[in-house]
Scaffold this active site. Structure first.
Site, short mmCIF file in Angstrom:
data_model
loop_
_atom_site.label_atom_id
_atom_site.label_comp_id
_atom_site.label_asym_id
_atom_site.label_seq_id
_atom_site.Cartn_x
_atom_site.Cartn_y
_atom_site.Cartn_z
N HIS A 93 -0.79 2.56 -4.17
CA HIS A 93 0.58 2.79 -4.31
C HIS A 93 1.29 1.91 -5.37
O HIS A 93 0.96 0.62 -5.20
CB HIS A 93 1.06 2.30 -2.83
N TYR A 125 10.29 2.17 4.61
CA TYR A 125 10.84 1.14 5.44
C TYR A 125 12.25 1.52 5.63
O TYR A 125 13.42 1.54 4.91
CB TYR A 125 10.86 -0.28 4.83
N LYS A 172 1.46 -8.83 5.67
CA LYS A 172 0.89 -10.15 4.89
C LYS A 172 -0.26 -10.61 5.90
O LYS A 172 -0.99 -11.41 5.44
CB LYS A 172 1.94 -11.10 4.94
N TYR A 227 5.92 -8.70 -2.04
CA TYR A 227 5.22 -7.69 -1.30
C TYR A 227 3.81 -7.50 -2.02
O TYR A 227 2.77 -7.38 -1.23
CB TYR A 227 6.05 -6.43 -1.63
#
Ligand code: FAD
Ligand code: PHB
Length: 391
Positions: free
Chosen positions: A72, A200, A296, A384
């Site tokens: 992605h 999101y 994470k 991210y």
């Protein structure tokens, strides 16, 4: 039985450490309380940072990942009836990979067993001792028998509910904790992803995340009360709530299908300091937990192991113990940055039960600040995609 490094836990942390030590000729034994089928089917994380994939590649455990992972280059923030794409790769030059944690774990088990690294499944560690002495000891039960493993060092890779963290004397240990007043109801469904990138969503009903495991399997999450029972949600209710929280957008239709798994996860931030006591090193979830919004957890487990393996290799190959001292502080710099990012993403996207209309408006304004500014997008993208392992 004696080994150089006794590893408790066959999650991503323990299995990666075993592999990295083996490649350097350092002996280890992995003790795992659950069965192999159980750890190979436990549905958890799904997003790997570029740095994590690079380390899996270097350690020869990414062949299947390159065939099956979905690469992605961006994500979308969905709020206030609008969609805003963050082009992660344009902003950072790096990518993220969708590949289920259980697939990572399967690949790690295969690589370790093929190399002859002992992994004892259904071996439950009950006590560790000798941390301040000449030799550390792990007591465990395997095939109904009480056993003892002695080792030079213990790697506590036994997750948040393991025994290792509690072996550090309480007067030396500081736990930093935040419990969120919500959880995630996560589902797996036989449905192609609604969108080829992650969505999101911030909605007045609460957060929703649209992710995936393959071109035919969707993984979706919705914010629910922390003590919610997944069985209270019928499949129709789940799809209807996902549809509401996604909102109506031209060219974007919710993809639905048979829900094959559903469960609720509580949300928590936690950091244990120190991460080392004598012959014990904590790594991964045994030392810290993040809310999953920033993706994470597994990536931090991997970066801890990068730092820990370097320290152990320096000791065994060059008789240099200095990196043992810096292991915790080095990891904690990155851990706290990931803690901040995970907390920030969580607080920006979720509905707090006691939020006022002011809070809701401020939250939407913050999302606009990030989504409409290149500086804001870059801040999100850099975190991210993952910060350097050592900083
Ligand atoms: P674990 O995977 O928990 O492994 C610890 C192992 O130790 C377990 O196998 C356990 O059985 C074993 N064990 C425990 N006690 C003992 C004992 N006494 N004796 C022997 N063995 C023992 N992270 C991401 O990076 N990206 C994501 O997208 C993401 N999404 C998530 C979504 C959800 C819903 C959840 C719940 C988590 C998510 N995470 C994500 C977090 C990630 O799953 C964890 O951070 C990761 O599993 C940590 O790996 P670990 O090896 O430290 O611990
Ligand atoms: C997942 O695919 O499970 C996933 C992805 C991104 C997140 C959390 C979970 O932020």
């Amino acid at each position: 039985m004696h080994t150089q490094v006794g590893i408790i836990g066959a999650g991503p942390a323990g299995l990666l450490l075993a592999r990295m030590l083996h490649l350097q000729g350092i002996s280890c034994v992995v003790l795992e309380s659950r069965s192999r089928p159980y750890v190979e089917s436990r549905i958890r994380a799904g997003l790997l940072e570029q740095g994590s994939v690079d380390l899996l590649t270097e350690t020869g455990m990414a062949d299947r990942l390159y065939k099956e992972a979905m690469v992605h280059e961006g994500i979308e923030l969905v709020f206030d009836g609008q969609r805003h794409r963050i082009d992660i790769t344009a902003l950072t030059g790096r990518k993220v990979y969708i590949y289920g944690q259980q697939e990572v774990v399967k690949d790690m088990i295969v690589a370790n067993l093929a190399a002859g690294v002992p992994i004892l499944f259904e071996a439950q560690a009950s006590e560790i001792s000798g941390l301040e002495g000449e030799r550390a000891t792990i007591r465990y039960t395997h095939e109904g028998k009480e056993e003892v493993l002695t080792c030079d060092y213990i790697a506590g890779c036994d997750g948040f509910h393991g025994i290792c963290r509690d072996a550090i004397p309480p007067q030396l240990m500081r736990g930093h904790d935040r419990i969120y007043p919500f959880g995630w109801l996560g589902i797996l469904a036989d449905a192609p992803p609604t969108k080829d990138e992650l969505l999101y969503c911030r909605h007045d009903n609460g957060f929703a995340l649209f992710t995936m495991r393959s071109p035919t399997v969707s993984r979706c999450y919705i914010q629910v009360p922390p003590d919610e029972n997944a069985e209270n949600w019928s499949d129709d209710q789940i799809w209807s709530e996902l549809e509401t929280r996604l909102g109506k957008h031209e060219g974007l239709t919710l993809s639905t299908g048979k829900i094959t798994q559903k469960s609720v996860t509580a949300m928590r931030s936690y950091v244990a300091e120190p991460m080392r006591h004598g012959r014990l090193f904590l790594a991964g979830d045994s030392a810290h937990i993040v809310p999953p919004t920033g993706a994470k957890g597994m990536n931090l487990a991997i970066s801890d192991i990068y730092v820990l393996s370097k320290a152990l290799v320096a000791f065994y190959k060059k008789n240099d113990a200095s990196l043992f001292e810096t292991y915790g502080p080095t990891c904690l710099r990155r851990i706290w940055r990931a803690q901040h990012f995970s907390w920030w993403m969580t607080s920006m996207l979720h509905n707090l039960p006691d939020a006022s209309p002011f809070d809701a408006k401020r939250q939407v304004a913050e999302l606009y600040t990030i989504a409409t500014s290149k500086a804001g997008q870059t801040l999100l993208a850099e975190n991210y995609v993952g910060l350097p392992f050592e900083m």
